[in-house]
Write a protein that holds these residues in place. Structure first.
Motif, PDB file in Angstrom:
ATOM      1  N   ARG A 136      -5.860  -5.993  -6.471  1.00 18.43           N
ATOM      2  CA  ARG A 136      -4.641  -5.107  -6.281  1.00 18.43           C
ATOM      3  C   ARG A 136      -3.710  -6.574  -5.379  1.00 18.43           C
ATOM      4  O   ARG A 136      -4.029  -6.324  -4.545  1.00 18.43           O
ATOM      5  N   GLN A 174      -7.071  -3.393 -11.176  1.00 14.72           N
ATOM      6  CA  GLN A 174      -8.826  -3.454 -10.321  1.00 14.72           C
ATOM      7  C   GLN A 174      -8.621  -2.871  -8.562  1.00 14.72           C
ATOM      8  O   GLN A 174      -8.217  -3.844  -8.881  1.00 14.72           O
ATOM      9  N   ASP A 175      -9.234  -2.022  -8.977  1.00 12.25           N
ATOM     10  CA  ASP A 175      -9.673  -1.714  -7.091  1.00 12.25           C
ATOM     11  C   ASP A 175      -9.708  -2.712  -6.392  1.00 12.25           C
ATOM     12  O   ASP A 175     -11.432  -2.954  -7.154  1.00 12.25           O
ATOM     13  N   ASP A 208       0.819  -1.400  -0.404  1.00 10.49           N
ATOM     14  CA  ASP A 208       0.245   0.379   0.166  1.00 10.49           C
ATOM     15  C   ASP A 208       0.086   0.792  -0.286  1.00 10.49           C
ATOM     16  O   ASP A 208       0.674   2.414  -0.539  1.00 10.49           O
ATOM     17  N   PRO A 226      -2.814   3.889 -10.460  1.00  8.71           N
ATOM     18  CA  PRO A 226      -2.706   1.870 -10.575  1.00  8.71           C
ATOM     19  C   PRO A 226      -3.254   1.427 -11.823  1.00  8.71           C
ATOM     20  O   PRO A 226      -4.592   2.027 -12.449  1.00  8.71           O
ATOM     21  N   GLU A 235       1.877   6.995  -6.647  1.00  9.17           N
ATOM     22  CA  GLU A 235       1.405   7.736  -7.605  1.00  9.17           C
ATOM     23  C   GLU A 235       1.227   9.200  -7.260  1.00  9.17           C
ATOM     24  O   GLU A 235       0.683  10.251  -8.148  1.00  9.17           O
ATOM     25  N   LYS A 247       2.085   1.845  -3.612  1.00 12.24           N
ATOM     26  CA  LYS A 247       1.390   3.019  -4.539  1.00 12.24           C
ATOM     27  C   LYS A 247       1.245   3.947  -4.668  1.00 12.24           C
ATOM     28  O   LYS A 247       1.150   4.292  -4.890  1.00 12.24           O
TER      29      LYS A 247
END
Length: 373
Positions: free
Chosen positions: A305, A301-302, A285, A298, A292, A288
């Protein structure tokens, strides 16, 4: 020959933040330096027993046939089809990435009639779609899915698919090459019949072995084949005799890799599965979020992941090859590019096993700040 007679080879130390392999713990390297002994030496047989027992823990299974194939993760995929598929058998495969696509190729080469359940790359396959295909093809011998698609960073939910396969004769075959050792792989609870992984990703052992576990249901199917398994080397009936009580010679085992896997598994259990999975989730996390901040979006798919493999789309202003080349050559950081149809479109950034550490996230973000400035 003269060009091969130069000095010693000293590869650079890399921070391996690609889709695999991952960095290797120094204790694993130390274990590999132990003396080579024979493939039927009582000490290596004891080592194999320990490996099998620890792999049962990793796979969360009681399957007796749980071992490590003496080849890379691709051999696990080959073994999962070559042992169970006979010409004309129907095989249903969920296809949402490069390695799921490879599954269809392997099954086809075994003579299977492949039924594809296609989904866009980067999205998980709705379990209902898989169940629907299985109901339309009740004669299917195998249902194949990839748990963690290395090409896209997507995690595939398995519970509903496994529950459906449990009701009938279809075998559920699962590719856990990316997830094994970094995420829950609940073979028995989910109703998985054949599951394979690799040594070089979340287990942080050098490439060269493919852990695999096979349910009694699947072994019954194997023993009832009408034809011999097409591959001698990957024949699980023969491998079972080598890894099991009979100890029948099958091949010259790579004992140094067995030492490595044993030590790598010991390190996993010293940390504890729960703590290890949480580490991958928390730091995944964090990675990521950091990416961002640089403008990478990303891709997967939310909600589905992978924690150990982050896929992000490359901003229009970024030169994919140039940035990754500078990361490697100037900062010794390896980051993976897109594979297949995603080449040049995404990055695949791994935080697997030994590489899954906050300091390596800092190394990557620090390097990106300098490069992009």
């Amino acid at each position: 020959m003269e060009k091969w007679m130069g000095g010693d080879m000293h590869p650079s130390y890399r921070i391996l933040m690609g889709p695999g392999p991952s960095n290797v713990h120094y204790r694993v390297y130390q274990a590999m330096s132990n003396p080579v002994i024979g493939y039927l030496d009582p000490q290596i047989l004891a080592c194999m027993d320990e490996i099998s027992e620890m792999l049962r823990g990793i796979f969360q299974t009681k399957n007796q046939v749980t071992l490590a194939i003496s080849a890379t993760g691709s051999s696990g995929m080959e073994a999962s089809f070559v042992n169970f598929v006979e010409p004309g058998d129907v095989v249903v495969i969920g296809v949402n990435g490069f390695f799921a696509e490879r599954m269809t190729q392997v099954a086809s080469r075994c003579g299977a009639q492949v039924i594809r359940v296609d989904q866009d790359w980067g999205k998980m396959i709705e379990p209902e779609k898989m169940v629907k295909a299985l109901k339309e093809h009740p004669e299917a011998k195998i249902c194949g899915v990839v748990h963690g698609e290395t090409s896209t960073g997507v995690r595939q939910p398995l519970e509903e698919i496994g529950a459906n396969c449990k009701k009938g004769s279809t075998l559920l075959v699962v590719d856990a090459v990316t997830t094994l050792g970094g995420y829950d792989v609940k073979v028995d609870e989910w109703g998985v019949d054949v599951c394979y992984g690799s040594s070089q990703k979340c287990l942080s052992v050098p490439p060269g072995l493919s852990p695999i576990t096979v349910s009694p249901k699947a072994m019954d199917v194997l023993r009832s084949r009408k034809t011999k398994v097409q591959s001698f080397y990957l024949d699980l009936l023969l491998l079972e005799k080598y890894w099991g009580e009979e100890r029948v010679y099958h091949h010259t085992a790579p004992v140094s890799m067995f030492y490595a896997l044993r030590e790598g598994l010991r390190i996993v259990f010293e940390e504890g599965l729960g703590a290890r999975f949480r580490r991958h989730e928390v730091l995944g996390d964090r990675l990521k979020m950091e990416l961002e901040g640089f403008g990478f979006k990303p891709f997967a798919q939310d909600g589905y992941r992978l924690p150990m493999l982050t896929s992000v789309t490359i901003p229009d202003w970024a030169d994919d090859a140039k940035i990754r080349s500078r990361l490697l050559n100037e900062y010794n950081i390896e980051v993976g590019g897109g594979l297949g149809r995603l080449k040049g479109k995404i990055w695949r950034v791994g935080l697997m096993g030994e590489t899954c550490k906050l300091r390596y996230i800092h190394c990557l973000t620090g390097a990106l700040k300098e490069i992009l400035s």
